[in-house]
Design a protein around this motif. Sequence first.
Motif, short mmCIF file in Angstrom:
data_model
loop_
_atom_site.label_atom_id
_atom_site.label_comp_id
_atom_site.label_asym_id
_atom_site.label_seq_id
_atom_site.Cartn_x
_atom_site.Cartn_y
_atom_site.Cartn_z
N TYR A 189 -44.25 -14.29 105.64
CA TYR A 189 -43.71 -13.96 104.32
C TYR A 189 -42.58 -12.92 104.38
N GLY A 190 -42.24 -12.47 105.58
CA GLY A 190 -41.10 -11.57 105.71
C GLY A 190 -41.33 -10.16 105.22
N VAL A 191 -42.47 -9.54 105.57
CA VAL A 191 -42.70 -8.14 105.22
C VAL A 191 -41.72 -7.28 106.02
N ASP A 192 -40.92 -6.47 105.32
CA ASP A 192 -39.87 -5.72 105.99
C ASP A 192 -40.39 -4.53 106.78
N LEU A 193 -41.37 -3.83 106.22
CA LEU A 193 -41.82 -2.57 106.82
C LEU A 193 -43.31 -2.40 106.63
N TYR A 194 -43.98 -1.91 107.67
CA TYR A 194 -45.41 -1.57 107.59
C TYR A 194 -45.55 -0.10 107.95
N VAL A 195 -46.11 0.68 107.03
CA VAL A 195 -46.27 2.13 107.20
C VAL A 195 -47.75 2.45 107.30
N ALA A 196 -48.12 3.23 108.31
CA ALA A 196 -49.52 3.60 108.51
C ALA A 196 -49.64 5.10 108.75
N GLY A 197 -50.88 5.58 108.72
CA GLY A 197 -51.18 6.97 109.01
C GLY A 197 -52.28 7.05 110.06
N HIS A 198 -53.35 7.75 109.74
CA HIS A 198 -54.54 7.94 110.56
C HIS A 198 -54.28 8.80 111.80
N TRP A 199 -53.42 8.34 112.70
CA TRP A 199 -53.09 9.15 113.87
C TRP A 199 -52.27 10.36 113.44
N HIS A 200 -52.68 11.52 113.91
CA HIS A 200 -52.05 12.75 113.47
C HIS A 200 -50.81 13.02 114.31
N TYR A 201 -49.86 12.12 114.16
CA TYR A 201 -48.55 12.25 114.80
C TYR A 201 -47.57 11.35 114.06
N TYR A 202 -46.32 11.40 114.48
CA TYR A 202 -45.29 10.49 113.98
C TYR A 202 -44.79 9.65 115.15
N GLU A 203 -44.76 8.33 114.95
CA GLU A 203 -44.24 7.44 115.99
C GLU A 203 -43.44 6.32 115.34
N SER A 204 -42.17 6.30 115.64
CA SER A 204 -41.27 5.24 115.17
C SER A 204 -41.16 4.18 116.26
N LEU A 205 -41.27 2.92 115.86
CA LEU A 205 -41.14 1.81 116.79
C LEU A 205 -39.90 0.99 116.47
N TYR A 206 -39.28 0.46 117.50
CA TYR A 206 -38.23 -0.53 117.27
C TYR A 206 -38.88 -1.81 116.73
N PRO A 207 -38.09 -2.68 116.08
CA PRO A 207 -38.66 -3.97 115.68
C PRO A 207 -39.34 -4.62 116.89
N ALA A 208 -40.57 -5.08 116.70
CA ALA A 208 -41.35 -5.52 117.87
C ALA A 208 -42.37 -6.57 117.49
#
Length: 311
Positions: A189-208
């Motif tokens: 369905y073409g979801v552009d972005l998925y944002v999550a938490g839980h882990w107490h850090y910040y991690e940006s991923l390339y499209p994957a």
Amino acid sequence: AKMPKMPELPKCQNEWSNTWFSIFLTTALGYLLSAGLHHGAGVHGPVPSGTSRYFSVDYGRVHLVALDLNVYYGDDPCGEPCKTAQLEWLKQDLAAANQNRGERPWVVAFSHFPLFCTGCQSAQYATYYESAEAEKSGNANKTAATAWGKSPAHLKKLHELGFKPPSNLTVGAGSDATIADFQPIFLQYGVDLYVAGHWHYYESLYPATEGPASCRTCAVPTQQDFNSPNVTVHVTSGNGGPPGKDSFTEDCPGPDCGSIPATRKQTTEFSYGRIIAHNTTHLTFQQFFNSNGSLFDSWTIYQSKHGPFSN
């Protein structure tokens, strides 16, 4: 068109711009980031779900989809009926959203738990992963998880959930199940972005896309930028102010020790995320440090054609 009046919310959680649509999230403690925080949305959303576990709302140029992944980690007795109901609703909701991409081109899904992340393949008890102890000691802290797994409180919890201790459900197995269920739908369905938490850090991923069978959470990048991605972009921003910090080496030795192939940028400092949908083609994610408000990271998705990804 005039922007509809938005609910008044604490400034640290949400703020609305007269120029463009923007959402401020305090990540792990953020507005709409976990089940049950927005009880009316299940009744009044574009495709009513009838539950506060999962729902959708339209804000400005963005269709927001809140998901409940608790059931995948052994901390929810609802089990398969809840999984099936949520997946069927999600397909209906995203199909309706795709009919409205002209008005709301961006689709952003979010939940408390990430699908792809450093540490998501952990072999710890999945029920520990959702515990208050993990909040303090770290999600993949082997020492804390072992002690917690032997505690009377944990054994009582397993009994209440119908498990015979020790539970063989691991964080990695739970994460694999979420990928199997949600990633195909996100792509279809073409979801552009998925944002999550839980882990107490910040991690940006390339499209994957998902990793190999030995570590499906070890996402493999499809490109080294955000120019017209043909997959959902994933980011974890879960360190807005919890009681402790995770590290990127908690699951060492392991297949996701330190980073995963798609990792772009990381920090364990307390920080929060901001999403700005500038227009039909540009959506920016920014990460700010709590301590001084300085910008740590910023990246912009350029997408000229919204809708199902072709694979």
